[in-house]
Design a protein around this motif. Structure first.
Motif, PDB file in Angstrom:
ATOM      1  N   PHE A 661      28.820  39.141  33.803  1.00  0.00           N
ATOM      2  CA  PHE A 661      30.151  38.876  34.342  1.00  0.00           C
ATOM      3  C   PHE A 661      30.313  37.400  34.686  1.00  0.00           C
ATOM      4  O   PHE A 661      31.380  36.817  34.450  1.00  0.00           O
ATOM      5  CB  PHE A 661      30.387  39.744  35.583  1.00  0.00           C
ATOM      6  CG  PHE A 661      31.761  39.577  36.177  1.00  0.00           C
ATOM      7  CD1 PHE A 661      32.888  39.948  35.458  1.00  0.00           C
ATOM      8  CD2 PHE A 661      31.930  39.043  37.441  1.00  0.00           C
ATOM      9  CE1 PHE A 661      34.155  39.803  35.999  1.00  0.00           C
ATOM     10  CE2 PHE A 661      33.187  38.891  37.988  1.00  0.00           C
ATOM     11  CZ  PHE A 661      34.312  39.282  37.271  1.00  0.00           C
ATOM     12  N   MET A 662      29.264  36.769  35.218  1.00  0.00           N
ATOM     13  CA  MET A 662      29.347  35.351  35.538  1.00  0.00           C
ATOM     14  C   MET A 662      29.534  34.511  34.278  1.00  0.00           C
ATOM     15  O   MET A 662      30.338  33.568  34.263  1.00  0.00           O
ATOM     16  CB  MET A 662      28.085  34.903  36.284  1.00  0.00           C
ATOM     17  CG  MET A 662      28.052  33.398  36.582  1.00  0.00           C
ATOM     18  SD  MET A 662      29.450  32.823  37.571  1.00  0.00           S
ATOM     19  CE  MET A 662      28.944  33.401  39.189  1.00  0.00           C
ATOM     20  N   GLU A 664      30.950  35.551  31.556  1.00  0.00           N
ATOM     21  CA  GLU A 664      32.319  35.829  31.117  1.00  0.00           C
ATOM     22  C   GLU A 664      33.326  35.011  31.913  1.00  0.00           C
ATOM     23  O   GLU A 664      34.255  34.408  31.353  1.00  0.00           O
ATOM     24  CB  GLU A 664      32.611  37.315  31.280  1.00  0.00           C
ATOM     25  CG  GLU A 664      34.021  37.727  30.912  1.00  0.00           C
ATOM     26  CD  GLU A 664      34.288  39.174  31.242  1.00  0.00           C
ATOM     27  OE1 GLU A 664      35.371  39.470  31.777  1.00  0.00           O
ATOM     28  OE2 GLU A 664      33.400  40.018  30.979  1.00  0.00           O
ATOM     29  N   MET A 665      33.141  34.952  33.216  1.00  0.00           N
ATOM     30  CA  MET A 665      34.070  34.200  34.052  1.00  0.00           C
ATOM     31  C   MET A 665      33.950  32.699  33.819  1.00  0.00           C
ATOM     32  O   MET A 665      34.949  31.966  33.856  1.00  0.00           O
ATOM     33  CB  MET A 665      33.815  34.532  35.527  1.00  0.00           C
ATOM     34  CG  MET A 665      34.247  35.942  35.921  1.00  0.00           C
ATOM     35  SD  MET A 665      36.042  36.229  35.731  1.00  0.00           S
ATOM     36  CE  MET A 665      36.093  37.078  34.143  1.00  0.00           C
ATOM     37  N   SER A 666      32.734  32.211  33.558  1.00  0.00           N
ATOM     38  CA  SER A 666      32.543  30.778  33.283  1.00  0.00           C
ATOM     39  C   SER A 666      33.268  30.382  32.001  1.00  0.00           C
ATOM     40  O   SER A 666      33.926  29.332  31.935  1.00  0.00           O
ATOM     41  CB  SER A 666      31.051  30.455  33.174  1.00  0.00           C
ATOM     42  OG  SER A 666      30.389  30.698  34.390  1.00  0.00           O
ATOM     43  N   GLU A 667      33.148  31.221  30.985  1.00  0.00           N
ATOM     44  CA  GLU A 667      33.813  30.920  29.724  1.00  0.00           C
ATOM     45  C   GLU A 667      35.327  31.017  29.877  1.00  0.00           C
ATOM     46  O   GLU A 667      36.072  30.213  29.302  1.00  0.00           O
ATOM     47  CB  GLU A 667      33.314  31.867  28.629  1.00  0.00           C
ATOM     48  CG  GLU A 667      31.849  31.644  28.274  1.00  0.00           C
ATOM     49  CD  GLU A 667      31.337  32.628  27.232  1.00  0.00           C
ATOM     50  OE1 GLU A 667      32.151  33.434  26.718  1.00  0.00           O
ATOM     51  OE2 GLU A 667      30.137  32.592  26.916  1.00  0.00           O
ATOM     52  N   THR A 668      35.794  31.979  30.660  1.00  0.00           N
ATOM     53  CA  THR A 668      37.230  32.108  30.898  1.00  0.00           C
ATOM     54  C   THR A 668      37.748  30.913  31.684  1.00  0.00           C
ATOM     55  O   THR A 668      38.838  30.384  31.412  1.00  0.00           O
ATOM     56  CB  THR A 668      37.534  33.409  31.662  1.00  0.00           C
ATOM     57  OG1 THR A 668      37.003  34.527  30.935  1.00  0.00           O
ATOM     58  CG2 THR A 668      39.032  33.598  31.856  1.00  0.00           C
ATOM     59  N   SER A 669      36.962  30.456  32.646  1.00  0.00           N
ATOM     60  CA  SER A 669      37.343  29.282  33.427  1.00  0.00           C
ATOM     61  C   SER A 669      37.486  28.051  32.544  1.00  0.00           C
ATOM     62  O   SER A 669      38.428  27.264  32.686  1.00  0.00           O
ATOM     63  CB  SER A 669      36.293  29.025  34.519  1.00  0.00           C
ATOM     64  OG  SER A 669      36.557  27.822  35.202  1.00  0.00           O
ATOM     65  N   LEU A 670      36.546  27.899  31.613  1.00  0.00           N
ATOM     66  CA  LEU A 670      36.621  26.770  30.681  1.00  0.00           C
ATOM     67  C   LEU A 670      37.925  26.802  29.906  1.00  0.00           C
ATOM     68  O   LEU A 670      38.587  25.773  29.724  1.00  0.00           O
ATOM     69  CB  LEU A 670      35.432  26.820  29.722  1.00  0.00           C
ATOM     70  CG  LEU A 670      35.401  25.765  28.616  1.00  0.00           C
ATOM     71  CD1 LEU A 670      35.089  24.398  29.185  1.00  0.00           C
ATOM     72  CD2 LEU A 670      34.388  26.128  27.538  1.00  0.00           C
ATOM     73  N   ILE A 671      38.316  27.986  29.477  1.00  0.00           N
ATOM     74  CA  ILE A 671      39.559  28.123  28.704  1.00  0.00           C
ATOM     75  C   ILE A 671      40.766  27.741  29.553  1.00  0.00           C
ATOM     76  O   ILE A 671      41.614  26.938  29.145  1.00  0.00           O
ATOM     77  CB  ILE A 671      39.703  29.559  28.181  1.00  0.00           C
ATOM     78  CG1 ILE A 671      38.585  29.862  27.164  1.00  0.00           C
ATOM     79  CG2 ILE A 671      41.080  29.768  27.544  1.00  0.00           C
ATOM     80  CD1 ILE A 671      38.525  31.317  26.751  1.00  0.00           C
ATOM     81  N   ARG A 688      35.779  43.126  32.287  1.00  0.00           N
ATOM     82  CA  ARG A 688      35.109  44.426  32.222  1.00  0.00           C
ATOM     83  C   ARG A 688      33.749  44.430  32.907  1.00  0.00           C
ATOM     84  O   ARG A 688      33.126  45.464  33.042  1.00  0.00           O
ATOM     85  CB  ARG A 688      34.940  44.856  30.767  1.00  0.00           C
ATOM     86  CG  ARG A 688      34.022  43.960  29.951  1.00  0.00           C
ATOM     87  CD  ARG A 688      33.924  44.459  28.537  1.00  0.00           C
ATOM     88  NE  ARG A 688      33.246  43.529  27.681  1.00  0.00           N
ATOM     89  CZ  ARG A 688      33.062  43.712  26.379  1.00  0.00           C
ATOM     90  NH1 ARG A 688      33.527  44.810  25.818  1.00  0.00           N
ATOM     91  NH2 ARG A 688      32.440  42.822  25.648  1.00  0.00           N
ATOM     92  N   GLY A 689      33.259  43.285  33.340  1.00  0.00           N
ATOM     93  CA  GLY A 689      31.925  43.237  33.923  1.00  0.00           C
ATOM     94  C   GLY A 689      31.887  43.500  35.413  1.00  0.00           C
ATOM     95  O   GLY A 689      30.846  43.321  36.052  1.00  0.00           O
ATOM     96  N   THR A 690      33.012  43.929  36.003  1.00  0.00           N
ATOM     97  CA  THR A 690      33.043  44.194  37.440  1.00  0.00           C
ATOM     98  C   THR A 690      33.787  45.516  37.670  1.00  0.00           C
ATOM     99  O   THR A 690      34.079  46.252  36.729  1.00  0.00           O
ATOM    100  CB  THR A 690      33.722  43.027  38.181  1.00  0.00           C
ATOM    101  OG1 THR A 690      33.639  43.248  39.598  1.00  0.00           O
ATOM    102  CG2 THR A 690      35.176  42.877  37.775  1.00  0.00           C
ATOM    103  N   ALA A 691      34.093  45.798  38.948  1.00  0.00           N
ATOM    104  CA  ALA A 691      34.808  47.034  39.261  1.00  0.00           C
ATOM    105  C   ALA A 691      36.152  47.076  38.541  1.00  0.00           C
ATOM    106  O   ALA A 691      36.763  46.042  38.267  1.00  0.00           O
ATOM    107  CB  ALA A 691      35.014  47.144  40.775  1.00  0.00           C
TER     108      ALA A 691
END
Length: 827
Positions: A661-662, A664-671, A688-691
Motif C-alpha cells: 500500500f505504501m 501504491e500511495m508513493s507512486e500515486t503521490s508522484l502522479i 485496494r491495499g487498505t480497508a
C-alpha cells in the motif's frame, strides 16, 4: 619469513599499487596467475582449482581463454587488472611487466562480452546543493551524456532508463546515495569537486569553457562528467580520445516516464520474459547500432511535432516502396557494428577482424544510398552523413586475407601481393621449409632409416629424431642434442643453417605484417569523424526501416499527432499481446478521451476481463506515436503528451520497509504532484491495499483531483463501483465497462469495452475459474449476499463472524430485508 623471489616482489609491488577490490591477472608465460586473497576470491567465481605452492594460495587460467574467465568475474561484480609481459624471456633476467588495463563492467572493450543491442554505460552521480548531476559514458561507442535534476526522483527515473553497468558516487556522499544505490562504487571525492572536475573536462576537450556543451550553470552535471573521465583515464588507464563531447539530455524535449511506469508498461524488460516487451515486438533492426537507437527512442519518446512528422513521412515513403525497403534491409543486414568497431580501433585495441568488419560494412553503403535516395527526402541529412569512403574500403579489401586471426601477432593478416617486401620474406620462409622437407627424404635414403623425421619445437628449433631401435644406423656427422625415452634427437650444421634462415624470415615476416596492420589501423583512424557520422546515420536509417517493417507486418496505421489533449483510437490493439497471443484472437477496442467531455474514463468490470490490458495498450499506443512509429489501430488522433504515468499492479519494497500500500500511495503521490494537463495517466485499482472505505475514499479523492485540478487524460480502472457516480457530478467523466456474459453460472469474457458501468464484479465466478473449493465458493456467495444488504451497517462485519459454520445458519443472523440503507457518498 624468507625474502620473496624477484618475480614475486614484482607481483607484490603491482598488487600494492591497485585498490584492494581489484583482482590482478599476472601474466606468466601462457597463463594469467592470481595469488593470495585474489586467488581465494577469484577461484570459486571462475570455477577453477585453488592450489598452493610454498604455502601461497594461487590459481591460474590460460591466457588465450582469459576473456571467458574475466567475464565471470565482471558479472560477479569484480574488477580485473591485466599485467602483461613487456619484454622477452631471457635466462637469468626478470621479465618486465606492467599493468596494461583495468577491466570493469562499465568499461568492457571486448565485443564478445557485450550485448550488442544495448549500450554499456558507466555512470557517475554528483550532488551539489539540491541539484543532482549525472554523467553517462559508453566507452564502447564514445557516447557521453550529461544531465542535471532538481529532484532525486527524476534522477532515479533516468537511471532506470540508462540502466548503468557500473555506478560511481563520491565517497564523501555515501550516505546521500547508498539508500537508492546500494551497489554503487564509492570513488575519490576530490574528483567530483567542481573546480577539479571542470578543469579536467576542459583540458580533455581542449576548450576554454563548458558552455558550448550545454553545461552553463550545470555545476553538478559537469562535476559528474569530470569524475567519470578521471575514473576512466587515471583509475582504469583507458584511452578516451574517442569520446564524443558531452551531450546534454534535455528533459523538456522528451516524454518523461518514471521508473515505475517503465516497469508497469514492460517497455524493455518484463517478468513474463524478454519476448513480452514492447522493444521485443518492435525490434526488427538489422544492425546493432539500430537496435541500440530503437531502445533509446522507446525510453525517450519525443514531444517535438516536426521531428515526429518527419519520421512518419519517411516511414510512409518506405511503405510506399516495399521493393526498395526490402533491398535496403538486405544491405543493412551486411553492415556490422561500425560504431563499436571504430571505437576499438581508435583506442589501439582493435584486431584484424575489426578491419575486415569495417571493410565489409563500407562496401554496403553505395547501394544503400542509391536505394534510399528517393525515400529519405525528409531525412536527406542521413544520406549526406553516409560516407562510403571507397578508397579506404578498397585498401582494406585488397590488403586483408580472407581468413583472419584474432591475434594481431599471429601472422596471416596481409594478402599476398600487397607488400613486395613481405612476399619476399614469405617466399624465403616457404622455400626453407620445402628444403627441410626434401632433406628429410634425402636423409632417409642416405641412412636407410625409414622412420627418420625432422621436427620443430620452440626450445630446440629444427632437429632430426631417430627411434631407439634405429640408433645403429645414425651417421657420424649427426650431433646428439637430446635423449628421449624412445628416441634420440640430433642436429647437423646444414639443418641449423637453414633453420636460421627459415625462422629469421618467419619472424621478420610476422613483424612486418604487424607493422602493416598498424598502418592500416592508423589509416582508419584518420577517417574517425566520418565513420562516426556514418554509424549514426546507419543507426537512424535502420531504425526507421525497422519501424516501417513492423507497421507493414502488423497492419499498423499512421496516427494523426496534434498539439491538443485529445486521445481518439479506433480499433486499438495491444502491440505486445497481439503478437504473443497464440490460442485466442486479440479483441480491438475504441477509445475517446476529449478534454471537455470525456477526459477521465472510469472503467469497471471483473478481474481477467482485460481492464489492465486495455488501459496499458492506450499508453503504449501513445508512446509508439511519440517515437514517430505507426500504431496498432485502424486510426488514431493523439495529442502530444509530456508525461506518461502508469500505476498498475501490486508490489512491495522490502529493502526500504515499504508495504504494498505504501508503494501504491508513493507512486500515486508522484502522479498527483507531477502530472500536467498534457499528461496521460493510467491507474489500476487505486486504494485496494487498505480497508475498503479508506481505499474507496482515497480513490474517489484522487479521481476528483485528476478531473478538477490537473485536468489530464486519465484511464481509471477500479472495482469500486461507487466511483461511477462521478459521472453524475463531473462533466468530463465517462463510465465504461468490460463486457462479460453469464451462461450456466459461468462467465465468458468478451474483452470488449462498452459505455456505462459494470453491474457487478463477478469475483466469485473468477474464483471458481481459479479452482477454489466448492464449499468455499458457496460460503462466499452467502457472505456476499449478506454484505450487499448490510454494507453500511457497522454491525455487519461482526455478524459475519461464524465460529461454527456447520451448525449456525447465516439467515438467522441477517436483518430484515427492509432495513434502511445508507448512500455512502450522499453529501
Amino acid at each position: 619469513m624468507s625474502a620473496p623471489t624477484p618475480m614475486m616482489a614484482q607481483y607484490l609491488a603491482m598488487r600494492k599499487s591497485l585498490p584492494a577490490d581489484i583482482i590482478l591477472f599476472y601474466r606468466l608465460g601462457d597463463f594469467y596467475e592470481m595469488f593470495f586473497e585474489d586467488a581465494k576470491t577469484a577461484a570459486p567465481i571462475m570455477n577453477v582449482a585453488l592450489t598452493k605452492r610454498g604455502g601461497t594460495p594461487m590459481c591460474g587460467v590460460p591466457y588465450h581463454a582469459a576473456q571467458n574467465y574475466i567475464a565471470r568475474l565482471l558479472k560477479g561484480g569484480k574488477r580485473v587488472a591485466i599485467a602483461e609481459q613487456t619484454s622477452q624471456a631471457v635466462p637469468g633476467k626478470l621479465v618486465e611487466r606492467e599493468i596494461a588495463r583495468i577491466l570493469t563492467a562499465g568499461s568492457i572493450d571486448d565485443l564478445t562480452l557485450l550485448d550488442d543491442q544495448r549500450p554499456n554505460y558507466l555512470v557517475a552521480l554528483s550532488k551539489i546543493g539540491k541539484n543532482h548531476g549525472l554523467a553517462a559514458i559508453d566507452h564502447t561507442t564514445g557516447e557521453f551524456i550529461i544531465a542535471e535534476f532538481t529532484e532525486s526522483a527524476q534522477l532515479l527515473d533516468e537511471l532506470a532508463r540508462i540502466s548503468p553497468s557500473e555506478l560511481l558516487i563520491p565517497d564523501h556522499q555515501i550516505s546521500d546515495f547508498s539508500a537508492d544505490h546500494p551497489t554503487a562504487l564509492p570513488y575519490d571525492g576530490y574528483t567530483f569537486q567542481p573546480e577539479h572536475a571542470h578543469e579536467l573536462v576542459k583540458k580533455h576537450y581542449n576548450v576554454h569553457s563548458l558552455d558550448g556543451f550545454g553545461c552553463a550553470g550545470l555545476i553538478a552535471a559537469a562535476s559528474a562528467a569530470g569524475a567519470a573521465l578521471h575514473y576512466l583515464i587515471h583509475q582504469l588507464r583507458r584511452p578516451c580520445e574517442h569520446l564524443n563531447p558531452p551531450r546534454l539530455l534535455e528533459n523538456d524535449k522528451h516524454v518523461l516516464i518514471d521508473q515505475a511506469s517503465q516497469r508497469n508498461l514492460d517497455l524493455i524488460e518484463s517478468r513474463s520474459g524478454k519476448s513480452h516487451t514492447l522493444l521485443a515486438v518492435m525490434d526488427r533492426t538489422a544492425t546493432p547500432m539500430g537496435g541500440r537507437l530503437l531502445r533509446s527512442w522507446l525510453l525517450h519518446p519525443l514531444r517535438d511535432l516536426e521531428t515526429l512528422t518527419a519520421r512518419q513521412n519517411t516511414i510512409a515513403a518506405l511503405l510506399a516502396e516495399p521493393f526498395l525497403l526490402s533491398k535496403a534491409r538486405e544491405s543493412l543486414k551486411n553492415i556490422r557494428d561500425i560504431e563499436r568497431t571504430t571505437s576499438r580501433l581508435s583506442q589501439n585495441s582493435g584486431n584484424p577482424r575489426d578491419l575486415q568488419s569495417l571493410s565489409v560494412s563500407l562496401q554496403q553503403i553505395p547501394a544503400l544510398k542509391e536505394d534510399l535516395a528517393s525515400v529519405l527526402t525528409d531525412h536527406s541529412r542521413l544520406l549526406t552523413s553516409l560516407h562510403a569512403l571507397p578508397d579506404l574500403a578498397h585498401i582494406l579489401e585488397i590488403a586483408l586475407t580472407d581468413e583472419l586471426p584474432a591475434n594481431i601477432k599471429d601472422g596471416n593478416i596481409i594478402r599476398d601481393g600487397h607488400s613486395p617486401e613481405l612476399d619476399e620474406l614469405r617466399s624465403a620462409a616457404r622455400g626453407g621449409k620445402d628444403w627441410i622437407a626434401r632433406l628429410q627424404e634425402d636423409e632417409r635414403k642416405r641412412t636407410g632409416i625409414d622412420s627418420l623425421k625432422i621436427k620443430f619445437n620452440n626450445v630446440f628449433g629444427y632437429f632430426i629424431e631417430v627411434t631407439t631401435a634405429q640408433l645403429s644406423k645414425v651417421p657420424d656427422d649427426y650431433t646428439r642434442k637430446q635423449t628421449m625415452a624412445n628416441a634420440e634427437r640430433y642436429i647437423t650444421p646444414a639443418l641449423k643453417e637453414m633453420e636460421n634462415k627459415v625462422l629469421g624470415a618467419e619472424e621478420r615476416s610476422k613483424q612486418l605484417e604487424y607493422e602493416l596492420f598498424l598502418e592500416l589501423r592508423q589509416h582508419v583512424i584518420t577517417h574517425l569523424a566520418q565513420l562516426k557520422e556514418t554509424a549514426a546515420s546507419i543507426a537512424e536509417i535502420d531504425t526507421l526501416c525497422a519501424l516501417a517493417e513492423t507497421a507493414q507486418l502488423n497492419r499498423h496505421s499512421r496516427p494523426k499527432l496534434t498539439e491538443g489533449t485529445e486521445l481518439i483510437i479506433e480499433n486499438g490493439r495491444h502491440p505486445v499481446l497481439e503478437q504473443t497471443l497464440t490460442e485466442t484472437k486479440f479483441v480491438p477496442n475504441d477509445t475517446e478521451l476529449l478534454p471537455e467531455s470525456s477526459r477521465l474514463q472510469i472503467l469497471t468490470g471483473p478481474n481477467m476481463a482485460g481492464k489492465s490490458t486495455y488501459i496499458r495498450q492506450l499508453a503504449l499506443i501513445t508512446l509508439m506515436a511519440q517515437i514517430g512509429a505507426y500504431v496498432p489501430a485502424d486510426s488514431a488522433t493523439i495529442g502530444l503528451t509530456d508525461r506518461i504515468f502508469c500505476r498498475v499492479g501490486a508490489s512491495d519494497d522490502l529493502s526500504r520497509g515499504q508495504s504494498t500500500f505504501m508503494v501504491e500511495m508513493s507512486e500515486t503521490s508522484l502522479i498527483l504532484n507531477h502530472a500536467t494537463e498534457k499528461s496521460l495517466v493510467i491507474l489500476d485499482e487505486i486504494g485496494r491495499g487498505t480497508a475498503t472505505f479508506d481505499g474507496l475514499s482515497i480513490a474517489w479523492a484522487v479521481a476528483e483531483h485528476l478531473h478538477d485540478t490537473i485536468k489530464c487524460r486519465t484511464l481509471f480502472a477500479t472495482h469500486y463501483h461507487e466511483l461511477t457516480d462521478l459521472a453524475n457530478t463531473r462533466a468530463a467523466v465517462v463510465n465504461c465497462n468490460v463486457a462479460v456474459r453469464e451462461w450456466n453460472e459461468e462467465i465468458i469474457f468478451l474483452h470488449k469495452i462498452l459505455p456505462g458501468p459494470a453491474d457487478k464484479s463477478y469475483g466469485i465466478q473468477v474464483a471458481r475459474l481459479a479452482g477454489l473449493p466448492k464449499p468455499v465458493l458457496a460460503r462466499a456467495k452467502s457472505i456476499l449476499s449478506h454484505l450487499e444488504m448490510n454494507s453500511a451497517k457497522p454491525t455487519a462485519k461482526s455478524q459475519l463472524s461464524d465460529p461454527k459454520p456447520k451448525t449456525t445458519k447465516l439467515e438467522d443472523s441477517m436483518p430484515a430485508a427492509n432495513s434502511p440503507q445508507m448512500n455512502l457518498f450522499d453529501f
